[in-house]
Design a protein around this motif. Structure first.
Motif, PDB file in Angstrom:
ATOM      1  N   UNK A 165       0.854  -1.190   0.000  1.00 31.56           N
ATOM      2  CA  UNK A 165       0.000   0.000   0.000  1.00 31.56           C
ATOM      3  C   UNK A 165       0.890   1.240   0.000  1.00 31.56           C
ATOM      4  N   UNK A 166       0.728   2.063  -1.031  1.00 27.84           N
ATOM      5  CA  UNK A 166       1.546   3.266  -1.135  1.00 27.84           C
ATOM      6  C   UNK A 166       0.718   4.544  -1.000  1.00 27.84           C
ATOM      7  N   UNK A 219      -3.027  -0.182  -3.593  1.00 28.62           N
ATOM      8  CA  UNK A 219      -1.989  -1.199  -3.481  1.00 28.62           C
ATOM      9  C   UNK A 219      -1.365  -1.468  -4.845  1.00 28.62           C
ATOM     10  N   UNK A 220      -0.048  -1.499  -4.860  1.00 33.70           N
ATOM     11  CA  UNK A 220       0.714  -1.761  -6.082  1.00 33.70           C
ATOM     12  C   UNK A 220       1.499  -3.057  -5.933  1.00 33.70           C
ATOM     13  N   UNK A 269       8.439   5.564  -1.989  1.00 37.30           N
ATOM     14  CA  UNK A 269       9.651   5.372  -1.206  1.00 37.30           C
ATOM     15  C   UNK A 269       9.344   4.793   0.168  1.00 37.30           C
ATOM     16  N   UNK A 270       8.275   5.270   0.780  1.00 36.11           N
ATOM     17  CA  UNK A 270       7.893   4.744   2.097  1.00 36.11           C
ATOM     18  C   UNK A 270       7.619   3.248   2.023  1.00 36.11           C
ATOM     19  N   UNK A 271       6.852   2.824   1.023  1.00 36.16           N
ATOM     20  CA  UNK A 271       6.544   1.409   0.871  1.00 36.16           C
ATOM     21  C   UNK A 271       7.759   0.581   0.527  1.00 36.16           C
ATOM     22  N   UNK A 272       8.616   1.109  -0.346  1.00 36.58           N
ATOM     23  CA  UNK A 272       9.809   0.360  -0.754  1.00 36.58           C
ATOM     24  C   UNK A 272      10.788   0.201   0.402  1.00 36.58           C
ATOM     25  N   UNK A 273      10.908   1.210   1.235  1.00 37.67           N
ATOM     26  CA  UNK A 273      11.795   1.085   2.399  1.00 37.67           C
ATOM     27  C   UNK A 273      11.260   0.056   3.390  1.00 37.67           C
TER      28      UNK A 273
END
Length: 266
Positions: free
Chosen positions: A176-177, A187-188, A234-238
């Protein structure tokens, strides 16, 4: 990837994928094995096609996705034929010869055609084929940014051939981004989020260098919109950073640093 990792790193990625430094014939052999091209005599420059004319060259792709493509407007067909896109490519050459030469190497065909319904753009199966739903109100700058956008995808997919970015089983994990996905919801799939974030950072860098961060594109929108999207990705990837390979983590860390510099400037 041009701004995140630099042209030398892109050349290394190409060399790993095709087996030798930026050689046209080696790249064409790579495309024949790994992309959708079937009946195509490769040229050393970009060609422009609409969907109907593309069919003989990539028949399986066209049959698979034909329900997604609409008839082009007279405006788009006229632009394809009257030099609008050639003029934009020439403008890119004057702006940045490295990016122009890279596009001329990587992109063999640009498919310019309106869509009836959403379909994936550049994928791991369409390296060399750039598919653009180029709206009638888009302009030269949108086209140039889309070249940078789609080259970023292509370089990443080529890199993934040699250095896997994550386990196949993890690529479709939904994260979820907080921003709307084209197919609905916020959601991606994580690997799409990875690509989308890196494309965003590249476009911001390109925009800062040439049009300025106050520029508003018709395709990518305002710089604020891109920055907000990158922050969300970026938040989701981190949060899921450990799912990426060491290679992908290296790319992300470079992108995090690049994005922070842009964010401070914007």
């Amino acid at each position: 990837m041009y701004y995140i990792k630099g042209i030398n790193e892109i050349n290394n990625i190409i060399q790993k994928a095709i087996g030798m430094p930026r050689d046209n014939n080696a790249y064409y052999n790579f495309l024949k094995k790994n992309s959708v091209f079937e009946n195509y005599q490769f040229l050393d420059e970009i060609e422009l096609y609409n969907f109907q004319d593309l069919h003989p060259l990539v028949p399986n792709y066209c049959e698979k996705y034909k329900q997604h493509y609409a008839m082009n407007s007279p405006i788009l067909n006229d632009r394809i034929n009257n030099g609008f896109f050639r003029k934009a490519l020439k403008k890119l050459e004057l702006m940045n010869a490295d990016l122009f030469n890279l596009s001329n190497f990587l992109i063999k065909i640009i498919l310019l055609n309106h869509l009836e319904s959403y379909t994936d753009g550049t994928t791991g199966e369409t390296i060399g084929l750039s598919c653009m739903d180029f709206k009638d109100h888009f302009d030269e700058e949108d086209f140039i940014e889309l070249i940078v956008h789609q080259m970023t995808h292509m370089v990443l997919f080529m890199d993934d051939f040699s250095d896997k970015h994550m386990l196949d089983a993890d690529r479709d994990i939904m994260i979820d981004v907080g921003i709307k996905y084209v197919l609905g919801g916020t959601q991606f799939p994580i690997y799409i989020a990875f690509h989308s974030y890196l494309v965003g950072v590249e476009i911001l860098n390109f925009r800062q260098q040439f049009n300025g961060l106050n520029y508003t594109g018709k395709y990518h929108g305002t710089t604020k919109r891109i920055v907000n999207g990158c922050e969300s990705f970026q938040t989701g990837l981190k949060e899921y950073f450990s799912l990426f390979s060491a290679r992908a983590q290296s790319i992300l860390n470079a992108a995090f640093d690049s994005f922070e510099t842009i964010r401070v400037s914007s």
